[in-house]
Write an enzyme that holds these catalytic residues in place. Sequence first.
Site, PDB file in Angstrom:
ATOM      1  N   HIS A  48      30.058 -56.690 -81.401  1.00 31.79           N
ATOM      2  CA  HIS A  48      31.121 -55.732 -82.157  1.00 31.79           C
ATOM      3  C   HIS A  48      30.518 -55.911 -83.770  1.00 31.79           C
ATOM      4  CE1 HIS A  48      35.555 -56.520 -82.926  1.00 31.79           C
ATOM      5  NE2 HIS A  48      34.976 -55.027 -83.363  1.00 31.79           N
TER       6      HIS A  48
ATOM      7  N   ARG B  98      28.889 -56.734 -75.581  1.00 27.88           N
ATOM      8  CA  ARG B  98      29.605 -56.540 -77.614  1.00 27.88           C
ATOM      9  C   ARG B  98      30.017 -57.950 -78.036  1.00 27.88           C
ATOM     10  NH1 ARG B  98      30.402 -53.196 -79.895  1.00 27.88           N
ATOM     11  NH2 ARG B  98      32.468 -52.599 -80.297  1.00 27.88           N
TER      12      ARG B  98
ATOM     13  N   HIS C 217      38.715 -47.763 -76.178  1.00 25.07           N
ATOM     14  CA  HIS C 217      39.715 -48.669 -76.514  1.00 25.07           C
ATOM     15  C   HIS C 217      40.593 -49.574 -75.085  1.00 25.07           C
ATOM     16  CE1 HIS C 217      38.701 -48.302 -80.837  1.00 25.07           C
ATOM     17  NE2 HIS C 217      38.763 -49.043 -80.489  1.00 25.07           N
TER      18      HIS C 217
ATOM     19  N   ARG D 207      29.086 -43.527 -82.986  1.00 24.21           N
ATOM     20  CA  ARG D 207      30.440 -43.918 -82.232  1.00 24.21           C
ATOM     21  C   ARG D 207      30.982 -42.299 -82.827  1.00 24.21           C
ATOM     22  NH1 ARG D 207      35.625 -47.834 -81.626  1.00 24.21           N
ATOM     23  NH2 ARG D 207      36.101 -46.150 -83.450  1.00 24.21           N
TER      24      ARG D 207
ATOM     25  N   ASP E  69      36.658 -55.613 -89.475  1.00 28.75           N
ATOM     26  CA  ASP E  69      37.900 -56.729 -89.664  1.00 28.75           C
ATOM     27  C   ASP E  69      36.421 -58.443 -89.775  1.00 28.75           C
ATOM     28  OD1 ASP E  69      38.282 -55.484 -87.143  1.00 28.75           O
ATOM     29  OD2 ASP E  69      38.562 -57.416 -86.226  1.00 28.75           O
TER      30      ASP E  69
ATOM     31  N   HIS F 282      30.516 -45.191 -87.601  1.00 30.11           N
ATOM     32  CA  HIS F 282      31.681 -44.428 -87.340  1.00 30.11           C
ATOM     33  C   HIS F 282      32.125 -42.931 -87.726  1.00 30.11           C
ATOM     34  CE1 HIS F 282      33.852 -47.995 -85.132  1.00 30.11           C
ATOM     35  NE2 HIS F 282      31.989 -48.622 -85.558  1.00 30.11           N
TER      36      HIS F 282
ATOM     37  N   ASN G  16      42.061 -60.964 -86.107  1.00 30.89           N
ATOM     38  CA  ASN G  16      42.342 -60.040 -86.543  1.00 30.89           C
ATOM     39  C   ASN G  16      43.391 -59.816 -86.321  1.00 30.89           C
ATOM     40  OD1 ASN G  16      43.407 -57.413 -87.757  1.00 30.89           O
ATOM     41  ND2 ASN G  16      41.888 -56.279 -86.761  1.00 30.89           N
TER      42      ASN G  16
ATOM     43  N   TYR H  84      43.959 -44.211 -82.430  1.00 31.24           N
ATOM     44  CA  TYR H  84      43.593 -45.610 -83.046  1.00 31.24           C
ATOM     45  C   TYR H  84      41.896 -45.177 -82.657  1.00 31.24           C
ATOM     46  CZ  TYR H  84      41.644 -50.274 -83.179  1.00 31.24           C
ATOM     47  OH  TYR H  84      41.988 -50.990 -83.302  1.00 31.24           O
TER      48      TYR H  84
ATOM     49  N   GLU I  87      32.670 -47.550 -74.098  1.00 34.41           N
ATOM     50  CA  GLU I  87      32.759 -48.386 -74.583  1.00 34.41           C
ATOM     51  C   GLU I  87      34.550 -48.719 -73.788  1.00 34.41           C
ATOM     52  OE1 GLU I  87      32.701 -49.920 -79.072  1.00 34.41           O
ATOM     53  OE2 GLU I  87      33.384 -51.195 -78.537  1.00 34.41           O
TER      54      GLU I  87
ATOM     55  N   GLU J  27      33.982 -56.791 -76.720  1.00 33.46           N
ATOM     56  CA  GLU J  27      34.374 -57.456 -77.847  1.00 33.46           C
ATOM     57  C   GLU J  27      35.944 -58.542 -77.779  1.00 33.46           C
ATOM     58  OE1 GLU J  27      34.578 -53.384 -79.289  1.00 33.46           O
ATOM     59  OE2 GLU J  27      37.858 -53.870 -79.682  1.00 33.46           O
TER      60      GLU J  27
ATOM     61  N   ASP K  49      34.374 -44.960 -77.763  1.00 34.01           N
ATOM     62  CA  ASP K  49      35.013 -46.587 -77.110  1.00 34.01           C
ATOM     63  C   ASP K  49      36.187 -45.476 -77.031  1.00 34.01           C
ATOM     64  OD1 ASP K  49      36.206 -48.895 -77.213  1.00 34.01           O
ATOM     65  OD2 ASP K  49      36.189 -49.197 -79.183  1.00 34.01           O
TER      66      ASP K  49
ATOM     67  N   GLU L 280      26.643 -52.661 -84.419  1.00 38.96           N
ATOM     68  CA  GLU L 280      28.104 -52.047 -84.941  1.00 38.96           C
ATOM     69  C   GLU L 280      28.163 -52.171 -86.147  1.00 38.96           C
ATOM     70  OE1 GLU L 280      31.864 -53.045 -83.382  1.00 38.96           O
ATOM     71  OE2 GLU L 280      32.916 -50.631 -84.461  1.00 38.96           O
TER      72      GLU L 280
ATOM     73  N   TRP M  24      45.583 -51.172 -75.347  1.00 46.89           N
ATOM     74  CA  TRP M  24      44.942 -50.491 -76.127  1.00 46.89           C
ATOM     75  C   TRP M  24      43.234 -51.133 -76.095  1.00 46.89           C
ATOM     76  CZ3 TRP M  24      43.489 -52.570 -80.723  1.00 46.89           C
ATOM     77  CH2 TRP M  24      44.299 -53.726 -81.247  1.00 46.89           C
TER      78      TRP M  24
HETATM   79  C1  CS2 Z   1      37.278 -51.520 -82.443  1.00 47.08           C
HETATM   80  C2  CS2 Z   1      37.250 -52.423 -83.015  1.00 47.08           C
HETATM   81  O1  CS2 Z   1      34.948 -51.565 -83.234  1.00 47.08           O
HETATM   82  C3  CS2 Z   1      35.851 -51.293 -82.611  1.00 47.08           C
HETATM   83  O2  CS2 Z   1      34.716 -51.775 -81.051  1.00 47.08           O
HETATM   84  O3  CS2 Z   1      37.013 -51.355 -80.372  1.00 47.08           O
HETATM   85  O4  CS2 Z   1      37.853 -51.695 -84.234  1.00 47.08           O
HETATM   86  C4  CS2 Z   1      38.361 -52.855 -82.660  1.00 47.08           C
HETATM   87  O5  CS2 Z   1      39.852 -52.417 -82.076  1.00 47.08           O
HETATM   88  C5  CS2 Z   1      38.958 -54.492 -83.034  1.00 47.08           C
HETATM   89  O6  CS2 Z   1      37.532 -54.567 -84.031  1.00 47.08           O
HETATM   90  C6  CS2 Z   1      39.804 -55.124 -83.359  1.00 47.08           C
HETATM   91  O7  CS2 Z   1      40.253 -56.429 -84.333  1.00 47.08           O
HETATM   92 MG    MG Z   2      35.630 -51.356 -79.896  1.00 46.95          MG
END
Ligand code: CS2
Ligand code: MG
Length: 401
Positions: A311, A282, A211, A147, A315, A122, A37, A159, A235, A261, A209, A338, A401
Amino acid sequence: MRIVSARVIVTCPGRNFVTLKIVTSSGLTGVGDATLNGREMAVVAYLREHVVPALIGRDPARIEDTWQFLYRGAYWRRGPVTMTAVAAVDTALWDIKGKVAGLPVYQLLGGRSRSGVLVYGHASGPDIAGVLDSVSTLVASGYQAVRVQSGIPGLSSVYGVSSDPVYEPASSALPATSVWSTTRYLGYIPTVFEAVRASFGPSLRLLHDAHHRLSPVEAAQLGKALEAYGLTWLEDPVPAEDQSAYRLLRRHTTTPLAVGEVFNSVWDCLGLISEHLIDYIRTSVVHAGGITHLRRIFDLAALYQVRSGSHGASDLSPVCMAAALHVDVAIPNFGLQEYMPHTPETDAVFPHGYRFADGYLHPSEEPGLGVDIDEELAARYPYRPAALPVNRLEDGTLHDW
Ligand code: CS2
Ligand code: MG
């Protein structure tokens, strides 16, 4: 059988995806996800310039040797760009091997260990009321694990929180800026989980999460504050470059931790797993070197009672999801997967046989991965540069982040 060509296909049916399609002398083909991504074209160049020429003429049956050739054989190795390219080749070769054998890939990985793959959806909302609505919608669609992300009073955007049902953090061509306050966040998030637990009872699995935004002691405070609400996992509480931060966290909280991830190899995970510093790993097929290497990471994790939690944001393409489900259904130490459904446009470009029912995903039973790319349709959606945002504190300081 030999590899006669390999095409790197870039398409943007709502968001960018990179796919490798390997073609063999027998006419069988295999696909692998190569999407990173916001850095898509770096992987495209790595594949086109450095990998594809070396694949032509190779025996597609030699998956392990090809993996070793691309990883161990390279002086400059590891890292997200390299490992995503290696993953795409590896995934496509497993697809071909399944088609040659006439078996779904999970059969080649040892067969089923479970009847389906438990996924988490989500939920998000601008505030507690919005979050509760969003969780209700998921529960009504059958999700057993959710989540939960929430808007924070005083922050204009957060985010992972969007009113749009399609989750898309990479939108503008250049990185957009979001503003962050850890103090506001730490003050609000426990109240969100208190409300969700009170409304949905003890059996719904809840995840969150962070982040990578917290310092070790802030993460410890959050883990402790969330203990009352029985999370399945917290997470990415801290940036994982400083893995010793997890030692500090573990001393203060029993909230289970999920990390990985952004990890690309078993070396990134080794310390966290072998020191029992995390509970879920992850790593994904596409960003951790393909099915071959992900399996190696999960086998290491099994030795330390760490379970998988791959993960699976939108994306990561349907090619990655198809491959992930074959791994998930086969390994002994599966935890959770996920899942964010893709848009109808994306689903049309990547016809696939996996399906969702009652909170579980089920891999395709077709030989190989059970996913393909419609190249004609893909060509109608040209690449559009799109970057992930950057995060700044209220005084303008650039933050993780
Ligand atoms: C996130 C994602 O899914 C998750 O747990 O952390 O949104 C991640 O930030 C994106 O896949 C980044 O490309
Ligand atoms: Mg994540």
